[in-house]
Design a protein around this motif. Structure first.
Motif, PDB file in Angstrom:
ATOM      1  N   ALA A 170      -5.018  -1.224  -1.474  1.00 24.30           N
ATOM      2  CA  ALA A 170      -4.822  -0.246  -0.409  1.00 24.30           C
ATOM      3  C   ALA A 170      -4.426  -0.846   0.916  1.00 24.30           C
ATOM      4  CB  ALA A 170      -5.629   0.459   0.185  1.00 24.30           C
ATOM      5  N   PRO A 171      -4.210  -1.050   2.082  1.00 19.34           N
ATOM      6  CA  PRO A 171      -4.326  -1.648   3.598  1.00 19.34           C
ATOM      7  C   PRO A 171      -4.999  -1.879   3.599  1.00 19.34           C
ATOM      8  CG  PRO A 171      -2.736   0.739   2.767  1.00 19.34           C
ATOM      9  CD  PRO A 171      -3.633   1.011   1.664  1.00 19.34           C
ATOM     10  N   ASP A 172      -5.570  -2.495   4.771  1.00 17.08           N
ATOM     11  CA  ASP A 172      -6.461  -3.646   5.214  1.00 17.08           C
ATOM     12  C   ASP A 172      -7.826  -3.178   4.169  1.00 17.08           C
ATOM     13  OD1 ASP A 172      -4.932  -3.491   7.107  1.00 17.08           O
ATOM     14  OD2 ASP A 172      -5.113  -1.154   7.968  1.00 17.08           O
ATOM     15  N   MET A 173      -7.722  -3.615   2.885  1.00 19.45           N
ATOM     16  CA  MET A 173      -8.781  -3.920   1.993  1.00 19.45           C
ATOM     17  C   MET A 173      -9.977  -5.256   2.798  1.00 19.45           C
ATOM     18  SD  MET A 173      -9.234  -4.577  -1.908  1.00 19.45           S
ATOM     19  CE  MET A 173      -8.836  -3.323  -2.166  1.00 19.45           C
ATOM     20  N   PRO A 174     -10.759  -4.596   3.342  1.00 18.86           N
ATOM     21  CA  PRO A 174     -12.165  -5.553   3.931  1.00 18.86           C
ATOM     22  C   PRO A 174     -12.236  -7.075   2.638  1.00 18.86           C
ATOM     23  CG  PRO A 174     -13.337  -3.840   3.199  1.00 18.86           C
ATOM     24  CD  PRO A 174     -12.049  -3.431   2.660  1.00 18.86           C
ATOM     25  N   GLU A 175     -12.068  -8.325   3.743  1.00 13.87           N
ATOM     26  CA  GLU A 175     -11.402  -9.498   2.936  1.00 13.87           C
ATOM     27  C   GLU A 175     -13.018  -9.716   1.664  1.00 13.87           C
ATOM     28  OE1 GLU A 175     -12.078 -12.855   5.740  1.00 13.87           O
ATOM     29  OE2 GLU A 175     -10.161 -12.094   6.957  1.00 13.87           O
ATOM     30  N   GLU A 176     -14.288  -9.169   1.781  1.00 15.47           N
ATOM     31  CA  GLU A 176     -15.133 -10.022   0.933  1.00 15.47           C
ATOM     32  C   GLU A 176     -14.567  -8.693  -0.925  1.00 15.47           C
ATOM     33  OE1 GLU A 176     -16.918  -6.106   3.750  1.00 15.47           O
ATOM     34  OE2 GLU A 176     -15.466  -7.813   3.623  1.00 15.47           O
ATOM     35  N   ALA A 177     -13.711  -7.405  -0.545  1.00 19.36           N
ATOM     36  CA  ALA A 177     -13.445  -6.971  -1.778  1.00 19.36           C
ATOM     37  C   ALA A 177     -12.531  -7.424  -2.212  1.00 19.36           C
ATOM     38  CB  ALA A 177     -12.644  -5.811  -1.799  1.00 19.36           C
ATOM     39  N   VAL A 178     -11.801  -8.050  -1.540  1.00 15.81           N
ATOM     40  CA  VAL A 178     -10.549  -9.160  -2.524  1.00 15.81           C
ATOM     41  C   VAL A 178     -11.094 -10.002  -2.551  1.00 15.81           C
ATOM     42  CG1 VAL A 178      -8.504 -10.760  -1.469  1.00 15.81           C
ATOM     43  CG2 VAL A 178      -8.381  -8.515   0.149  1.00 15.81           C
ATOM     44  N   ALA A 179     -12.107 -11.050  -2.036  1.00 14.71           N
ATOM     45  CA  ALA A 179     -12.214 -12.364  -3.009  1.00 14.71           C
ATOM     46  C   ALA A 179     -13.644 -11.584  -3.864  1.00 14.71           C
ATOM     47  CB  ALA A 179     -14.105 -12.693  -1.651  1.00 14.71           C
ATOM     48  N   TYR A 180     -13.890 -10.747  -4.588  1.00 11.59           N
ATOM     49  CA  TYR A 180     -14.833  -9.759  -5.593  1.00 11.59           C
ATOM     50  C   TYR A 180     -13.539  -9.980  -6.260  1.00 11.59           C
ATOM     51  CZ  TYR A 180     -16.436  -7.011  -8.874  1.00 11.59           C
ATOM     52  OH  TYR A 180     -16.714  -6.322 -10.665  1.00 11.59           O
TER      53      TYR A 180
ATOM     54  N   ALA B  55     -19.942 -12.102  -5.621  1.00 15.68           N
ATOM     55  CA  ALA B  55     -19.430 -11.582  -4.716  1.00 15.68           C
ATOM     56  C   ALA B  55     -20.509 -10.991  -3.538  1.00 15.68           C
ATOM     57  CB  ALA B  55     -18.172 -11.106  -5.282  1.00 15.68           C
ATOM     58  N   ASP B  56     -19.870 -11.246  -2.825  1.00 10.50           N
ATOM     59  CA  ASP B  56     -20.674 -10.851  -1.633  1.00 10.50           C
ATOM     60  C   ASP B  56     -20.071  -8.636  -1.400  1.00 10.50           C
ATOM     61  OD1 ASP B  56     -21.618 -12.323  -0.581  1.00 10.50           O
ATOM     62  OD2 ASP B  56     -20.425 -13.286   0.805  1.00 10.50           O
TER      63      ASP B  56
END
Length: 337
Positions: A271-281, A34-35
């Motif tokens: 948590a709200p508004d989690m960055p997309e790259e964290a979601v992908a991880y 992941a990024d």
């Protein structure tokens, strides 16, 4: 694998038998790429006291991730009890954008807000993944006079004051599961004397203390407490067929002439508004975890079924669940308008 839902007497309550969607194809990679990766320990919140379904999921996932060496950072289990999950949700909602905070979720994230006891619902958080499906189970003390589910329900019919405990708030998962069971058995669903506790562990303590006649819980969270020498005994499970392992001897509701079933899905929100790259991880991490031997052993021991969905699919599933549960709670007179 698709679980076939059972049905109940009333059309409105048929929707209680939730369909477990097919398993997603899981990635075959040996390491998560992941990024983004966590730079400190991940807070993994169980919105209840130790001993319940959320706590079991959080601690099992955290242990498997560590034992399998899938993540560089530890996932730290944290219990935040209160309000059927509402206390934890309020705290997490204030931590918008934090990629290091996750929490276990299941139907109460929809049911509790619909019942009016939380102003936060699933749409206030970041969907990460659905992981498993579990089932409801009805327990009594080992020395209880009730030998099967019909014995208990007949006693409730004769004396509606008899109390049934559960580890979720009024109008939430355990309450709805018990109300639907009563309805399918010909009782008035709204007449069930449901006693809400702050988690499955507290519900079990009160059962053993003789403060309630029975407890309805998640099968996975109590599987380890059943068997020879146990202080509790299972009367029935809401699965379409008998489960394996420690639950193999527990008859289904259907076997006992009650045409009803209830699935308990469990997953992870952030948590709200989690960055997309964290979601992908996290999506990739949990998908890989489900393929490991450690997870599969734990899953089978707990009587869970894999039911993976990625964040986008899980979010759409939660929206559909909100529509379904709104109608169910309305049918039972529990919808807060």
């Amino acid at each position: 694998m698709t679980a076939t839902p059972l049905t109940s007497r009333k059309p409105g309550l048929k929707r209680l038998a939730l369909l477990a969607l097919p398993l997603a194809a899981l990635a075959g990679t040996s390491t998560v790429q992941a990024d983004w990766e966590p730079t400190r320990p991940v807070e993994f919140v169980a919105p209840a006291n130790p001993g319940g379904g959320w706590d079991t999921l959080v601690r099992t996932v955290s242990r498997v991730l560590q034992e399998e060496g899938l993540a560089e950072q530890n996932f730290a289990p944290i219990n935040v009890p209160g309000g059927g999950g509402a206390v934890a949700w309020a705290q997490i909602a204030r931590d918008g954008g934090n990629p290091h905070k996750l929490f276990a979720t299941s139907p109460p994230i929809i049911l509790v807000p619909l019942a009016g006891t939380s102003r936060f619902d699933h749409s206030d958080f970041t969907p990460i993944a659905r992981l498993i499906t579990d089932y409801s189970i009805v327990l009594v003390a080992a020395d209880s006079e009730y030998q099967d589910l019909n014995d208990l329900l007949e006693a409730v019919r004769e004396d509606p004051s008899l109390s049934i405990g559960g580890g979720s708030a009024p109008g939430s998962m355990d309450h709805i599961a018990m109300a639907g069971l009563a309805d399918a058995a010909g009782l008035e669903a709204s007449s069930v004397n449901y006693i809400a506790f702050s988690g499955g562990g507290e519900a079990m303590t009160n059962l053993l203390g003789g403060h309630v006649e029975a407890v309805i819980s998640g099968a996975g969270e109590v599987a380890g407490q059943l068997g020879e020498g146990s202080e509790v005994r299972a009367l029935g499970v809401s699965s379409p067929e008998r489960l394996s392992g420690a639950l193999a001897e527990v008859p289904t509701y259907q076997e006992q002439g009650i045409d009803y079933g209830f699935d308990i899905w469990r997953g992870v929100l952030g948590a709200p508004d989690m960055p997309e790259e964290a979601v992908a991880y996290y999506e990739a991490l949990f998908a890989e975890m489900l393929e490991t031997e450690g997870w599969q052993q734990a899953r089978d021991q707990l009587g869970w079924l894999d039911a993976y969905q990625d964040g986008e699919t899980f979010g759409a599933f939660l929206d559909a669940q909100r529509d379904q549960f709104s109608e169910i709670l309305d049918d039972l007179g529990l919808l807060r308008r």
